[in-house]
Scaffold this motif. Structure first.
Motif, PDB file in Angstrom:
ATOM      1  N   ILE A  68       0.846  -1.193   0.000  1.00 16.39           N
ATOM      2  CA  ILE A  68       0.000   0.000   0.000  1.00 16.39           C
ATOM      3  C   ILE A  68       0.878   1.238   0.000  1.00 16.39           C
ATOM      4  CG2 ILE A  68      -1.644   1.350   1.373  1.00 16.39           C
ATOM      5  CD1 ILE A  68      -2.697  -1.341   2.430  1.00 16.39           C
ATOM      6  N   GLN A  69       0.585   2.141  -0.922  1.00 18.98           N
ATOM      7  CA  GLN A  69       1.238   3.450  -0.947  1.00 18.98           C
ATOM      8  C   GLN A  69       0.124   4.472  -0.785  1.00 18.98           C
ATOM      9  OE1 GLN A  69       3.413   3.705  -4.620  1.00 18.98           O
ATOM     10  NE2 GLN A  69       4.599   1.883  -4.177  1.00 18.98           N
ATOM     11  N   ILE A  70       0.249   5.289   0.249  1.00 17.32           N
ATOM     12  CA  ILE A  70      -0.793   6.286   0.500  1.00 17.32           C
ATOM     13  C   ILE A  70      -0.151   7.600   0.923  1.00 17.32           C
ATOM     14  CG2 ILE A  70      -1.149   5.373   2.827  1.00 17.32           C
ATOM     15  CD1 ILE A  70      -4.126   6.193   2.530  1.00 17.32           C
ATOM     16  N   GLU A  71      -0.614   8.659   0.287  1.00 21.57           N
ATOM     17  CA  GLU A  71      -0.132  10.018   0.572  1.00 21.57           C
ATOM     18  C   GLU A  71      -1.346  10.825   1.031  1.00 21.57           C
ATOM     19  OE1 GLU A  71       0.963  13.197  -2.555  1.00 21.57           O
ATOM     20  OE2 GLU A  71       2.834  12.157  -2.077  1.00 21.57           O
ATOM     21  N   SER A  72      -1.253  11.375   2.242  1.00 17.64           N
ATOM     22  CA  SER A  72      -2.418  12.073   2.786  1.00 17.64           C
ATOM     23  C   SER A  72      -2.015  13.131   3.810  1.00 17.64           C
ATOM     24  CB  SER A  72      -3.353  11.066   3.452  1.00 17.64           C
ATOM     25  OG  SER A  72      -4.467  11.719   4.003  1.00 17.64           O
ATOM     26  N   GLU A  73      -2.782  14.200   3.849  1.00 20.74           N
ATOM     27  CA  GLU A  73      -2.602  15.256   4.849  1.00 20.74           C
ATOM     28  C   GLU A  73      -2.873  14.736   6.262  1.00 20.74           C
ATOM     29  OE1 GLU A  73      -1.601  18.499   4.951  1.00 20.74           O
ATOM     30  OE2 GLU A  73      -1.030  18.377   2.846  1.00 20.74           O
ATOM     31  N   GLU A  74      -3.672  13.669   6.366  1.00 24.99           N
ATOM     32  CA  GLU A  74      -3.970  13.099   7.681  1.00 24.99           C
ATOM     33  C   GLU A  74      -2.703  12.620   8.401  1.00 24.99           C
ATOM     34  OE1 GLU A  74      -8.083  12.053   5.735  1.00 24.99           O
ATOM     35  OE2 GLU A  74      -6.043  12.035   5.007  1.00 24.99           O
ATOM     36  N   LYS A  92      -8.218  -3.228   9.795  1.00 24.51           N
ATOM     37  CA  LYS A  92      -8.096  -4.267  10.822  1.00 24.51           C
ATOM     38  C   LYS A  92      -8.859  -5.549  10.483  1.00 24.51           C
ATOM     39  CE  LYS A  92     -11.641  -2.470  13.907  1.00 24.51           C
ATOM     40  NZ  LYS A  92     -11.906  -1.907  15.219  1.00 24.51           N
ATOM     41  N   GLU A  93     -10.017  -5.465   9.894  1.00 27.40           N
ATOM     42  CA  GLU A  93     -10.780  -6.673   9.543  1.00 27.40           C
ATOM     43  C   GLU A  93     -10.144  -7.408   8.364  1.00 27.40           C
ATOM     44  OE1 GLU A  93     -13.261  -8.158  11.257  1.00 27.40           O
ATOM     45  OE2 GLU A  93     -12.809  -6.599  12.724  1.00 27.40           O
ATOM     46  N   GLU A  94      -9.688  -6.668   7.374  1.00 26.23           N
ATOM     47  CA  GLU A  94      -9.083  -7.281   6.186  1.00 26.23           C
ATOM     48  C   GLU A  94      -7.737  -7.924   6.522  1.00 26.23           C
ATOM     49  OE1 GLU A  94     -10.700  -4.344   6.199  1.00 26.23           O
ATOM     50  OE2 GLU A  94     -12.363  -5.244   5.099  1.00 26.23           O
ATOM     51  N   ILE A  95      -7.003  -7.322   7.450  1.00 28.77           N
ATOM     52  CA  ILE A  95      -5.679  -7.823   7.820  1.00 28.77           C
ATOM     53  C   ILE A  95      -5.768  -9.233   8.410  1.00 28.77           C
ATOM     54  CG2 ILE A  95      -3.807  -7.486   9.496  1.00 28.77           C
ATOM     55  CD1 ILE A  95      -3.969  -4.493   8.885  1.00 28.77           C
ATOM     56  N   LYS A  96      -6.887  -9.549   9.034  1.00 30.72           N
ATOM     57  CA  LYS A  96      -7.057 -10.881   9.639  1.00 30.72           C
ATOM     58  C   LYS A  96      -6.873 -11.997   8.621  1.00 30.72           C
ATOM     59  CE  LYS A  96     -10.195  -9.292  13.253  1.00 30.72           C
ATOM     60  NZ  LYS A  96     -11.578  -9.321  13.767  1.00 30.72           N
ATOM     61  N   GLY A  97      -7.216 -11.730   7.367  1.00 31.74           N
ATOM     62  CA  GLY A  97      -7.106 -12.747   6.322  1.00 31.74           C
ATOM     63  C   GLY A  97      -5.850 -12.639   5.480  1.00 31.74           C
ATOM     64  N   MET A  98      -4.955 -11.734   5.837  1.00 27.79           N
ATOM     65  CA  MET A  98      -3.734 -11.516   5.047  1.00 27.79           C
ATOM     66  C   MET A  98      -2.541 -12.212   5.682  1.00 27.79           C
ATOM     67  SD  MET A  98      -3.851  -7.487   4.120  1.00 27.79           S
ATOM     68  CE  MET A  98      -5.324  -6.699   3.501  1.00 27.79           C
ATOM     69  N   HIS A  99      -1.584 -12.500   4.840  1.00 26.97           N
ATOM     70  CA  HIS A  99      -0.312 -13.057   5.311  1.00 26.97           C
ATOM     71  C   HIS A  99       0.665 -11.935   5.647  1.00 26.97           C
ATOM     72  CE1 HIS A  99       3.190 -15.612   5.607  1.00 26.97           C
ATOM     73  NE2 HIS A  99       3.799 -14.892   4.700  1.00 26.97           N
ATOM     74  N   GLY A 100       0.593 -10.845   4.895  1.00 33.17           N
ATOM     75  CA  GLY A 100       1.515  -9.732   5.121  1.00 33.17           C
ATOM     76  C   GLY A 100       1.034  -8.461   4.458  1.00 33.17           C
ATOM     77  N   LEU A 101       1.648  -7.367   4.873  1.00 30.30           N
ATOM     78  CA  LEU A 101       1.262  -6.052   4.382  1.00 30.30           C
ATOM     79  C   LEU A 101       2.475  -5.139   4.393  1.00 30.30           C
ATOM     80  CD1 LEU A 101      -1.240  -4.295   3.607  1.00 30.30           C
ATOM     81  CD2 LEU A 101      -1.491  -3.790   6.030  1.00 30.30           C
ATOM     82  N   ARG A 102       2.746  -4.512   3.268  1.00 30.67           N
ATOM     83  CA  ARG A 102       3.810  -3.500   3.185  1.00 30.67           C
ATOM     84  C   ARG A 102       3.117  -2.147   3.092  1.00 30.67           C
ATOM     85  NH1 ARG A 102       7.465  -5.683  -1.762  1.00 30.67           N
ATOM     86  NH2 ARG A 102       8.044  -7.674  -0.861  1.00 30.67           N
ATOM     87  N   ILE A 103       3.518  -1.233   3.955  1.00 31.29           N
ATOM     88  CA  ILE A 103       2.873   0.079   3.985  1.00 31.29           C
ATOM     89  C   ILE A 103       3.917   1.160   3.759  1.00 31.29           C
ATOM     90  CG2 ILE A 103       1.516   1.701   5.358  1.00 31.29           C
ATOM     91  CD1 ILE A 103       0.530  -0.740   6.982  1.00 31.29           C
ATOM     92  N   PHE A 104       3.617   2.050   2.824  1.00 33.96           N
ATOM     93  CA  PHE A 104       4.445   3.223   2.556  1.00 33.96           C
ATOM     94  C   PHE A 104       3.540   4.446   2.666  1.00 33.96           C
ATOM     95  CE2 PHE A 104       6.293  -0.344   0.308  1.00 33.96           C
ATOM     96  CZ  PHE A 104       7.617  -0.266   0.674  1.00 33.96           C
ATOM     97  N   THR A 105       3.809   5.306   3.623  1.00 36.58           N
ATOM     98  CA  THR A 105       2.978   6.490   3.827  1.00 36.58           C
ATOM     99  C   THR A 105       3.818   7.746   3.653  1.00 36.58           C
ATOM    100  OG1 THR A 105       3.407   6.366   6.207  1.00 36.58           O
ATOM    101  CG2 THR A 105       1.360   5.365   5.426  1.00 36.58           C
ATOM    102  N   SER A 106       3.120   8.834   3.290  1.00 35.85           N
ATOM    103  CA  SER A 106       3.801  10.125   3.149  1.00 35.85           C
ATOM    104  C   SER A 106       2.781  11.245   3.215  1.00 35.85           C
ATOM    105  CB  SER A 106       4.578  10.194   1.842  1.00 35.85           C
ATOM    106  OG  SER A 106       3.707  10.061   0.730  1.00 35.85           O
ATOM    107  N   VAL A 107       3.297  12.447   3.428  1.00 37.37           N
ATOM    108  CA  VAL A 107       2.493  13.665   3.435  1.00 37.37           C
ATOM    109  C   VAL A 107       2.749  14.371   2.099  1.00 37.37           C
ATOM    110  CG1 VAL A 107       2.123  15.877   4.596  1.00 37.37           C
ATOM    111  CG2 VAL A 107       2.692  13.843   5.938  1.00 37.37           C
ATOM    112  N   PRO A 108       1.693  14.884   1.448  1.00 37.89           N
ATOM    113  CA  PRO A 108       1.904  15.582   0.173  1.00 37.89           C
ATOM    114  C   PRO A 108       2.868  16.756   0.322  1.00 37.89           C
ATOM    115  CG  PRO A 108      -0.425  15.254   0.573  1.00 37.89           C
ATOM    116  CD  PRO A 108       0.287  14.866   1.830  1.00 37.89           C
ATOM    117  N   LYS A 109       3.737  16.916  -0.642  1.00 36.95           N
ATOM    118  CA  LYS A 109       4.655  18.060  -0.642  1.00 36.95           C
ATOM    119  C   LYS A 109       3.940  19.249  -1.250  1.00 36.95           C
ATOM    120  CE  LYS A 109       8.908  15.369  -1.001  1.00 36.95           C
ATOM    121  NZ  LYS A 109       8.487  14.396  -0.102  1.00 36.95           N
TER     122      LYS A 109
END
Length: 110
Positions: A68-74, A92-109
């Motif tokens: 997952i790549q997500i860029e947000s002011e939040e 949280k509900e979807e993660i229960k059925g997953m083996h793994g998750l890569r997360i990349f987050t950032s704030v918009p420039k």
């Protein structure tokens, strides 16, 4: 132990590598999977200020692992671990059925 001839080694290498390469080529041109769409919708709902949300099934299409790549002011003024906790909480509900998750987050420039 006997060594393989160069032609035998090349044949084995082609057989081993052919399947993943074909799979990758097919996946590259395919539209989003159901799982990718579902995760994307959840993230759009939970991060309405997001300027970028990209969800990729990196398990070959079976939905066991996502990137997952997500860029947000939040995410502004939050540490990376807090940003990732926010994404984990949203999924949280979807993660229960997953083996793994890569997360990349950032704030918009700006």
């Amino acid at each position: 132990m006997a060594a393989w001839s160069p032609s035998t080694a090349a044949l084995l290498l082609r057989r081993i590598c052919a399947i993943p390469l074909l799979h990758c080529a097919q996946r590259m041109f395919a539209s989003q999977t159901e799982g990718e769409l579902k995760v994307t919708q959840i993230l759009k709902k939970n991060f309405p200020q997001a300027t970028t949300i990209k969800v990729t099934d990196i398990s070959g299409g079976c939905g066991a692992m996502y990137e997952i790549q997500i860029e947000s002011e939040e995410f502004k003024e939050k540490r990376t671990v807090q940003q990732h906790q926010m994404v984990n909480q949203a999924l949280k509900e979807e993660i229960k059925g997953m083996h793994g998750l890569r997360i990349f987050t950032s704030v918009p420039k700006r």
